[in-house]
Structure formats: C-alpha cells, structure tokens
Design a protein around this motif. Structure first.
Motif, PDB file in Angstrom:
ATOM      1  N   GLY A  14      28.790  -4.505  -4.736  1.00  0.00           N
ATOM      2  CA  GLY A  14      28.177  -3.869  -5.891  1.00  0.00           C
ATOM      3  C   GLY A  14      29.052  -3.812  -7.124  1.00  0.00           C
ATOM      4  O   GLY A  14      28.729  -3.111  -8.082  1.00  0.00           O
ATOM      5  N   LEU A  15      30.147  -4.555  -7.137  1.00  0.00           N
ATOM      6  CA  LEU A  15      31.050  -4.531  -8.283  1.00  0.00           C
ATOM      7  C   LEU A  15      30.733  -5.593  -9.322  1.00  0.00           C
ATOM      8  O   LEU A  15      31.201  -5.503 -10.455  1.00  0.00           O
ATOM      9  CB  LEU A  15      32.497  -4.699  -7.811  1.00  0.00           C
ATOM     10  N   LEU A  16      29.960  -6.602  -8.943  1.00  0.00           N
ATOM     11  CA  LEU A  16      29.637  -7.699  -9.857  1.00  0.00           C
ATOM     12  C   LEU A  16      28.134  -7.887  -9.964  1.00  0.00           C
ATOM     13  O   LEU A  16      27.395  -7.633  -9.013  1.00  0.00           O
ATOM     14  CB  LEU A  16      30.252  -9.015  -9.365  1.00  0.00           C
ATOM     15  N   ASP A  17      27.705  -8.343 -11.117  1.00  0.00           N
ATOM     16  CA  ASP A  17      26.344  -8.841 -11.299  1.00  0.00           C
ATOM     17  C   ASP A  17      26.406 -10.357 -11.164  1.00  0.00           C
ATOM     18  O   ASP A  17      27.442 -10.969 -11.448  1.00  0.00           O
ATOM     19  CB  ASP A  17      25.803  -8.478 -12.689  1.00  0.00           C
ATOM     20  N   ARG A  18      25.300 -10.950 -10.747  1.00  0.00           N
ATOM     21  CA  ARG A  18      25.286 -12.397 -10.532  1.00  0.00           C
ATOM     22  C   ARG A  18      23.957 -12.956 -11.022  1.00  0.00           C
ATOM     23  O   ARG A  18      22.907 -12.376 -10.775  1.00  0.00           O
ATOM     24  CB  ARG A  18      25.473 -12.658  -9.032  1.00  0.00           C
ATOM     25  N   SER A  19      24.032 -14.078 -11.719  1.00  0.00           N
ATOM     26  CA  SER A  19      22.822 -14.765 -12.159  1.00  0.00           C
ATOM     27  C   SER A  19      22.992 -16.255 -11.896  1.00  0.00           C
ATOM     28  O   SER A  19      24.098 -16.771 -11.854  1.00  0.00           O
ATOM     29  CB  SER A  19      22.565 -14.507 -13.649  1.00  0.00           C
ATOM     30  N   LYS A  20      21.870 -16.929 -11.725  1.00  0.00           N
ATOM     31  CA  LYS A  20      21.888 -18.360 -11.422  1.00  0.00           C
ATOM     32  C   LYS A  20      21.817 -19.150 -12.717  1.00  0.00           C
ATOM     33  O   LYS A  20      21.008 -18.858 -13.599  1.00  0.00           O
ATOM     34  CB  LYS A  20      20.696 -18.689 -10.531  1.00  0.00           C
ATOM     35  N   SER A  21      22.682 -20.151 -12.833  1.00  0.00           N
ATOM     36  CA  SER A  21      22.665 -21.058 -13.975  1.00  0.00           C
ATOM     37  C   SER A  21      22.757 -22.470 -13.434  1.00  0.00           C
ATOM     38  O   SER A  21      23.824 -22.886 -12.985  1.00  0.00           O
ATOM     39  CB  SER A  21      23.837 -20.764 -14.909  1.00  0.00           C
ATOM     40  N   GLU A  22      21.644 -23.165 -13.464  1.00  0.00           N
ATOM     41  CA  GLU A  22      21.536 -24.491 -12.860  1.00  0.00           C
ATOM     42  C   GLU A  22      21.917 -24.400 -11.387  1.00  0.00           C
ATOM     43  O   GLU A  22      21.260 -23.714 -10.633  1.00  0.00           O
ATOM     44  CB  GLU A  22      22.361 -25.513 -13.629  1.00  0.00           C
ATOM     45  N   ARG A  23      23.022 -25.028 -10.984  1.00  0.00           N
ATOM     46  CA  ARG A  23      23.405 -25.012  -9.559  1.00  0.00           C
ATOM     47  C   ARG A  23      24.517 -24.018  -9.259  1.00  0.00           C
ATOM     48  O   ARG A  23      24.985 -23.938  -8.134  1.00  0.00           O
ATOM     49  CB  ARG A  23      23.858 -26.404  -9.141  1.00  0.00           C
ATOM     50  N   ALA A  24      24.950 -23.265 -10.234  1.00  0.00           N
ATOM     51  CA  ALA A  24      26.075 -22.349 -10.036  1.00  0.00           C
ATOM     52  C   ALA A  24      25.669 -20.915 -10.331  1.00  0.00           C
ATOM     53  O   ALA A  24      24.724 -20.663 -11.083  1.00  0.00           O
ATOM     54  CB  ALA A  24      27.234 -22.746 -10.943  1.00  0.00           C
ATOM     55  N   LEU A  34      26.770 -17.307 -12.039  1.00  0.00           N
ATOM     56  CA  LEU A  34      27.639 -16.724 -13.054  1.00  0.00           C
ATOM     57  C   LEU A  34      27.845 -15.256 -12.688  1.00  0.00           C
ATOM     58  O   LEU A  34      26.886 -14.555 -12.362  1.00  0.00           O
ATOM     59  CB  LEU A  34      27.000 -16.825 -14.437  1.00  0.00           C
ATOM     60  N   TYR A  35      29.087 -14.817 -12.722  1.00  0.00           N
ATOM     61  CA  TYR A  35      29.435 -13.459 -12.328  1.00  0.00           C
ATOM     62  C   TYR A  35      29.959 -12.674 -13.512  1.00  0.00           C
ATOM     63  O   TYR A  35      30.630 -13.226 -14.387  1.00  0.00           O
ATOM     64  CB  TYR A  35      30.517 -13.490 -11.243  1.00  0.00           C
ATOM     65  N   SER A  36      29.663 -11.382 -13.523  1.00  0.00           N
ATOM     66  CA  SER A  36      30.219 -10.481 -14.532  1.00  0.00           C
ATOM     67  C   SER A  36      30.408  -9.110 -13.891  1.00  0.00           C
ATOM     68  O   SER A  36      29.631  -8.711 -13.012  1.00  0.00           O
ATOM     69  CB  SER A  36      29.306 -10.392 -15.750  1.00  0.00           C
ATOM     70  N   PRO A  37      31.425  -8.384 -14.322  1.00  0.00           N
ATOM     71  CA  PRO A  37      31.664  -7.047 -13.755  1.00  0.00           C
ATOM     72  C   PRO A  37      30.555  -6.080 -14.146  1.00  0.00           C
ATOM     73  O   PRO A  37      30.043  -6.129 -15.266  1.00  0.00           O
ATOM     74  CB  PRO A  37      32.987  -6.604 -14.380  1.00  0.00           C
ATOM     75  N   ARG A  38      30.183  -5.217 -13.226  1.00  0.00           N
ATOM     76  CA  ARG A  38      29.163  -4.201 -13.512  1.00  0.00           C
ATOM     77  C   ARG A  38      29.731  -3.056 -14.338  1.00  0.00           C
ATOM     78  O   ARG A  38      28.988  -2.344 -14.995  1.00  0.00           O
ATOM     79  CB  ARG A  38      28.579  -3.640 -12.218  1.00  0.00           C
ATOM     80  N   SER A  39      31.039  -2.864 -14.248  1.00  0.00           N
ATOM     81  CA  SER A  39      31.655  -1.784 -15.014  1.00  0.00           C
ATOM     82  C   SER A  39      33.005  -2.252 -15.553  1.00  0.00           C
ATOM     83  O   SER A  39      33.576  -3.218 -15.065  1.00  0.00           O
ATOM     84  CB  SER A  39      31.838  -0.541 -14.142  1.00  0.00           C
ATOM     85  N   SER A  40      33.479  -1.561 -16.548  1.00  0.00           N
ATOM     86  CA  SER A  40      34.792  -1.884 -17.110  1.00  0.00           C
ATOM     87  C   SER A  40      35.883  -1.419 -16.146  1.00  0.00           C
ATOM     88  O   SER A  40      35.619  -0.656 -15.213  1.00  0.00           O
ATOM     89  CB  SER A  40      34.980  -1.194 -18.462  1.00  0.00           C
TER      90      SER A  40
END
Length: 93
Positions: free
Chosen positions: A67-77, A79-85
């Motif tokens: 639960g620390l990262l958000d994830r989205s699909k971009s083509e075949r990969a 992409l991750y980003s932190p949910r909080s600073s």
C-alpha cells in the motif's frame, strides 16, 4: 500454523507497510526523489548498486501490495509513484 502465516505474511497485516527492508527503503528513496511516476528501469538505473531488473520489479510490486505505491499501466509497463511523501510516511511510523 496457517493462521500464523496469514497474520505474518498476509495482505491484511496492518504493520507490514511500515516494516521495510533495506532494498525497499532504497527504492522508496529513489521514488521520493523523482517526484512523479517511474517505471522499473528508471528505478533500477538510479539505485546505488546494480541489481537485476526482476529484483527491482519484485521490490516495486511488494511495495505496491503493502500500500505504499500507486501503480498504473502504460503500454506494456507499470508506472509507480509513492502514495505519500517521505514526511507523511515518517509520521505514520
């Protein structure tokens, strides 16, 4: 025994997001510094030591499941980003 394993390693363990290993912490530091979305290659290229692509991919997936990262699909990969600073995460600890 199964209950112990589920409590210890299950997704519903409330303590698990705060318990990070050394590599997980390194990966989080890279993501916090980048301030945006990153794919596996972006993170692997910015780590202090060379690691296999699959090792970084597994680590990112585990952080997502904690639960620390958000994830989205971009083509075949993904992409991750932190949910909080970093500051918000430190307050949770």
């Amino acid at each position: 025994m199964m209950r112990f394993l589920k409590e210890r390693f299950g997704r519903h363990n409330p303590a698990s997001p705060l318990q990070l290993g050394h590599l997980e912490m390194e990966v989080m530091e890279v993501l916090w510094r980048r301030r945006g979305t990153s794919n596996v290659r972006d993170v692997a290229d910015r780590l202090e030591r060379p690691l296999a692509y699959t090792t970084v991919m597994t680590t990112l997936d585990r952080l997502y499941k904690k639960g620390l990262l958000d994830r989205s699909k971009s083509e075949r990969a993904f992409l991750y980003s932190p949910r909080s600073s970093r500051r918000e995460w430190e307050r949770k600890i």
